[in-house]
Design a protein around this motif. Structure first.
Motif: not given
Ligand code: SF4
Length: 491
Positions: A155, A159-160, A162, A165-166, A178-179, A181, A184
């Motif tokens: 990650c 994307s932290y 998220k 959720e992860l 994986t994160g 993205d 953002t």
């Protein structure tokens, strides 16, 4: 987002769940006995470890952080997310159910170190979740699963937000999560932030970077620039002051590019002044400033607001216009030195530090001489100097005219020696002055206390008093060397 909390270190030292729950909600009231200088990480780890023994029934985590202050603070926030979900910190990775590496990819060596750490788990990871966070995670992406198939989480910092959720996915048996993205406009705000530093607290005000320096991986690992609202930053500053912190460090890869996305529309200088105005806050630091966005208003704020520390870290990278252009640094040597002159000619003595790279592709002997002469002109109080090393996903990676390693080393040694002389001379001018020091260390065997001035100088001093840790004291400077000044506590 709900109400937010900061967990002070003492909350981690007590041990019981009841104590923990209370500590999250109770303000930090008095400084704890502090570790010696040089030993805080060990001491903090053992403090956390002390709390963990009685929490052994819960899920545990261990996080190791590589790299910069942004990463240190990201780890504090990740730890807060985990602790909010019932995970407990442990002292060693072997004790942990979840092992996280928050990584740096700014240099090849840092990346190698992480892969060496991952290699440790090749045959031992049984039942553990191993995760890679941060810049290397973003840079290498799913390749990490190829190189270390026992890793379950990759990650990047963009994307932290998220992470909860992860973690849910991992807890429900997800094998590879994986994160990655980068696209953002959100920042990473947490309901709980663990605070690993006892006297000074970090606040990230801006994430990512919109510059495109030719040697730098950050825009590709941390994503585009995005600022937090001034409302959110000020609320965090007030919370930290309520918790007993008196020093705040505002963080951002280009901290002074800050633009309030909220209705106030503040610039960096407005936020800086407002944080310095929070009752209880006695010192505000900020790093790292980009020369392009460094304004006279920032100098005026430092000159007129005593709580704003008189230290500016203003990376120049090279003294040669030709190399600055090749590096895509967006300013010239002349423009940079003009900003230095605002500070040097100002009403308050401002300590200036910088980063310099030697051996950028195509750097001639003349270009290097320009960096040397810039040291003389700028009279830095300290520098961080580096040999250029090509990094993946940067535009400089394949530039021709690479400089041989031994020539880079030679230039680095010459540069550092010149800077050592400048620093020594600058520190010697302080002998006889009395400076305010925030005491953050004690060496009882040597009878020496340590701390930092507002201008970020390390000071060692003697005192006839005890229990000075966490205190602001006046120290008369009696001696100086390149990296340190020494003196005695005066009332
Ligand atoms: S300003 Fe340049 S060196 Fe700094 S983070 Fe952005 S791209 Fe990297």
């Amino acid at each position: 987002m709900g109400k937010t909390f900061d967990i002070g270190i003492e909350s981690l030292a007590g041990g019981t769940a009841v104590r923990k729950a209370a500590a999250v909600r109770e303000p930090r009231t008095a400084p704890l006995p502090l570790p010696l200088r040089g030993a805080p990480k060990t001491a903090l780890r053992s403090m956390r470890g002390a709390g963990v023994a009685v929490e052994a029934a819960g899920k545990s985590f261990f996080i190791e952080t590589f790299g910069c202050q942004m990463n240190d603070h990201d780890s504090e926030k990740v730890a807060g997310v985990l602790q909010g979900r019932g995970y407990w910190p442990v002292e060693t990775p072997a004790q942990a159910d979840l092992v996280l590496y928050n990584t740096c990819s700014i240099r090849e060596k840092a990346a190698q170190k992480v892969f060496a750490r991952l290699g440790d788990w090749k045959t031992l990871s049984d039942g553990k979740i191993i995760g890679v966070l941060g810049c290397l995670a973003q840079q290498e992406g799913e390749e990490i699963f190829e190189r270390a198939p026992w890793v379950s989480l990759v990650c990047g910092s963009a994307s932290y937000r998220k992470l909860p959720e992860l973690i849910d996915q991992l807890e429900s048996g997800g094998r590879r999560v994986t994160g990655l993205d980068l696209d953002t406009d959100e920042t990473f705000e947490t309901e709980i932030t663990r605070r690993d530093r006892l006297l000074s607290a970090y606040i990230t005000i801006i994430e990512g970077c919109d510059y495109a320096c030719a040697y730098c991986v950050v825009p590709r690992t941390r994503g585009p620039e995005r600022s937090r609202t001034s409302e959110s930053v000020l609320a965090e500053a007030r919370r930290l002051a309520d918790a007993g912190y008196t020093e705040i460090q505002l963080l951002g890869q280009t901290v002074n590019s800050y633009r309030d996305p909220g209705p106030r529309g503040w610039r960096f200088v407005d936020l800086l002044r407002a944080v310095a105005d929070v009752p209880g806050i006695r010192r505000v630091r900020f790093t790292t400033s980009h020369p392009n966005d460094f304004t006279r208003e920032i100098v005026e704020a430092i000159e007129t607001v005593p709580a704003i520390c008189n230290h500016v870290h203003l990376p120049v990278q090279s003294g040669s216009d030709r190399i600055l252009k090749a590096m895509r640094r967006t300013y010239t040597r002349g423009e940079y030195l003009e900003k230095i002159s605002w500070m040097r000619e100002g009403k308050r003595d401002i300590s200036i530090t910088s980063d310099i790279i030697v051996g950028f592709p195509g750097e001639t002997a003349e270009d290097f001489e320009e960096s040397m002469s810039l040291l003389d002109a700028a009279q830095y109080d300290a520098i961080f100097s580096f040999k250029y090393s090509p990094r993946p996903n940067t535009s400089a990676k394949d530039l021709p005219d690479a400089i041989p390693e031994d020539e880079k080393s030679r230039r680095l040694a010459i540069l550092n020696e010149r800077q050592r002389q400048i620093q020594t001379a600058r520190n010697e001018t302080l002998v006889g002055e009395t400076m305010q020091v925030l005491t953050d260390g004690h060496h009882p065997a040597r009878g020496v206390w340590g701390g930092r001035t507002s201008c970020n100088r390390l000071v060692n001093f003697t005192s006839t008093r005890d229990a000075l840790l966490g205190e602001y004291v006046q120290v008369k400077i009696l001696r100086a060397s390149a990296n340190l000044v020494g003196g005695e506590h005066v009332e």
